[in-house]
Scaffold this active site. Structure first.
Site, PDB file in Angstrom:
ATOM      1  N   ASN A  35     -18.776   9.727   2.832  1.00 23.02           N
ATOM      2  CA  ASN A  35     -19.976   9.481   3.630  1.00 23.02           C
ATOM      3  C   ASN A  35     -19.572   8.995   5.022  1.00 23.02           C
ATOM      4  O   ASN A  35     -18.761   8.084   5.160  1.00 23.02           O
ATOM      5  CB  ASN A  35     -20.840   8.420   2.925  1.00 23.02           C
ATOM      6  CG  ASN A  35     -22.215   8.274   3.546  1.00 23.02           C
ATOM      7  OD1 ASN A  35     -22.880   9.261   3.827  1.00 23.02           O
ATOM      8  ND2 ASN A  35     -22.652   7.041   3.753  1.00 23.02           N
TER       9      ASN A  35
ATOM     10  N   ASP B 167     -32.273   7.771   9.965  1.00 14.21           N
ATOM     11  CA  ASP B 167     -33.348   6.999  10.587  1.00 14.21           C
ATOM     12  C   ASP B 167     -33.299   7.262  12.078  1.00 14.21           C
ATOM     13  O   ASP B 167     -32.258   7.606  12.642  1.00 14.21           O
ATOM     14  CB  ASP B 167     -33.292   5.505  10.251  1.00 14.21           C
ATOM     15  CG  ASP B 167     -31.936   4.867  10.513  1.00 14.21           C
ATOM     16  OD1 ASP B 167     -31.041   5.536  11.056  1.00 14.21           O
ATOM     17  OD2 ASP B 167     -31.766   3.683  10.164  1.00 14.21           O
TER      18      ASP B 167
END
Length: 544
Positions: free
Chosen positions: A399, A468
């Site tokens: 990630n 986001d």
């Protein structure tokens, strides 16, 4: 559980009598231990003698690894109280060895906002050095607004009574009233949750716990939420090639905010534990594990047909201090992976095995973190192989942030994962975080698409893992960014999940942490009142 009787006070507690001060006029007491869940409470173990409390020494740490705030546990899956007026709580605390024992009554549960614990109103009662210490938090600071110490010579089985009446909290021990502190609005929300902690090197047993007065015992909420045919998850699952829609989920709002819980279960079919599987939370002391919060999130996901993307096994942040200072880093890393991935094996679908290993400032493109310093680049393949051994069925991800953009960071990531694949390392995919905090963070969808396709050519899956978008008030721009990345994930066969880092500004990680009152961010598709923004409508439009 059945509790033996050792003292007359204990007998009175088990018989339902309250030890609250005369004049409180409380109704008969109700047992909070027998028939209620104390097994899913970190640091607690139900026994024949009561609930044994073991110290976790759990802290929220800074990115640099310094201890910032103590993070003691609360019994999220166990009983709590709905209160509407005066009430009392009686506890029998068995304290041995001169160590401290703490029982905490939370009016609202604390919330973790990425490296900061927001303290909300609560009252903590502790047996400390033979005295009764009472501390009150009012929700306006990390620190207690009032702390007082009463009595002396308290040891062994200590019968403690806590009564709320007339804006004060009065405490008694052994049937003797000791004193009062101001309530400071600690119970104004009408709820009481229970936490417990102990001094490092000690431990104690909660032998009895009862409530009386205007207090109704409520157990964990029903996890299964009402499905909706118009939700994000329903629309995404109906695509010719279904895509999961996910969100990071915080454990405490999940139990004490019904609206948050409803949206989480209705809108998403993939769940990432926001904090509760990070090393500082799950192994706060060496060999001491705190799985309860993560287990609860897994239970919620199962009840709502959600896949769990577990986060994260190896990172250089969110580490307990002992892990940073341990001389045997390789053993620490491999043991942690074996224990944690092994605990959740078969119950989670995916793991972020290595989180954020890239740093384009170094010649090899890697962050020279504590794991790299101990093992070199070899820590990455070793971590993946250990994760595969611990959970053979899980899909394993690396990630990373910033790699949706073109440039040195992406180039270094591509080179790394290509080499890992060539070396037979069991890496299955790459999470591309898609945090957009500033204008320069925004990536054209077609650039993102090229990177997804490049990873597909290596045989790797991709997930949008933590999206986001800070809007600065421009909700149209925010909606365009969310919808554009979702469209790429919808179209590209190797993109399995579109995930965001939380879904509501009320609990978003871009909040101005450390501030009271909380200054919320504006980076997520639901606002702080849990109302959907343009981004939500734009994503639905893409899925339609």
């Amino acid at each position: 559980m059945r509790l033996g009787i050792r003292t007359a006070v204990w007998t009175a507690l088990l018989a339902g009598a309250s030890l609250a001060p005369p004049g409180a006029a409380y109704a008969a007491s109700a047992d909070l231990l027998a028939g209620h869940d104390w097994a899913h409470f970190s640091g607690a173990e139900p026994t024949a003698a009561g609930v044994k409390i073991t110290p976790l020494d759990r802290w929220v740490t800074t990115p640099e690894g310094k201890r910032l705030q103590p993070n003691p546990p609360a019994n999220l899956a166990g009983p709590h109280l709905d209160v509407s007026g005066d009430f009392g709580v009686d506890a029998l605390m068995s304290v041995t060895g001169g160590k401290s024992a703490y029982l905490q009554l939370y009016g609202r549960l604390p919330v973790i906002y990425d490296e900061w614990r927001q303290e909300r109103p609560s009252v903590r009662v502790g047996v400390v050095g033979g005295k009764l210490e009472v501390a009150v938090w009012d929700g306006g600071s990390d620190k207690a607004v009032e702390t007082r110490t009463f009595g002396s010579g308290l040891a062994g089985d200590v019968a403690v009574s806590i009564s709320r009446s007339g804006g004060k909290v009065t405490v008694s021990a052994g049937g003797k009233q000791l004193g009062s502190v101001g309530e400071h609005g600690a119970f104004s929300a009408g709820t009481v949750w229970f936490g417990a902690d102990a001094q490092v090197g000690g431990g104690w047993t909660l032998r009895a716990l009862t409530a009386s007065g205007s207090a109704k015992i409520v157990d964990a909420p029903a996890w299964a939420q009402q499905p909706s045919s118009t939700s994000l998850r329903a629309k995404a699952s109906a695509l010719p090639r279904p895509v999961r829609v996910g969100s990071a989920i915080a454990s405490t709002p999940l139990v004490d905010d019904a609206a948050y819980r409803t949206i989480a279960g209705r809108e998403f079919d993939a769940l990432t534990p926001e904090n509760d599987m990070k090393p500082e939370f799950v192994q706060p002391s060496r060999g001491v594990f705190a799985f309860a919060e993560g287990d609860m999130l897994v239970d919620f996901a199962r009840a709502n047909g959600m896949a769990v993307h577990a986060h994260t096994l190896v990172w250089f942040e969110a580490l307990p201090t002992w892990m940073r200072s341990a001389p045997d880093k390789k053993t620490v890393m491999l043991d942690h992976i074996k224990a944690v991935a092994g605990h959740f094996a078969g119950r989670v679908a995916e793991w972020d095995v290595v989180n954020e290993p890239m740093n384009e400032d170094n010649s090899d493109g890697l962050e020279h973190n504590l794991w790299y310093q101990a093992m070199g680049v070899a820590y990455i393949p070793q971590a993946f192989r250990a994760a595969r051994a611990a959970d053979p069925a899980a899909t394993l991800y690396l990630n990373e942030y910033g790699v949706e953009q073109s440039g040195p960071r992406w180039d270094a990531l591509y080179k790394l994962v290509k080499q890992l694949k060539a070396d037979g390392v069991p890496i299955d995919g790459v999470g591309m975080q898609n945090h957009e905090y500033e204008k320069g963070d925004r990536t054209p969808p077609e650039t993102f698409r090229k990177h997804v396709q490049a990873l597909a050519a290596l045989g790797l899956k991709v997930r949008v893992s933590e999206m986001d978008v800070v809007s600065g008030g421009d909700t149209t721009m925010q909606a365009k960014e969310f919808a554009g990345k979702l469209a790429v994930c919808r179209d590209e066969p190797n993109c399995t999940t579109f995930g965001m880092w939380g879904f509501t500004d009320r609990y978003g990680s871009t909040a101005d942490i450390g501030q009271y009152p909380l200054a919320v961010g504006d980076a997520l598709p639901w606002d702080q009142n849990l109302k959907p923004k343009k981004a939500y409508s734009a994503m639905l439009a893409e899925l339609n």
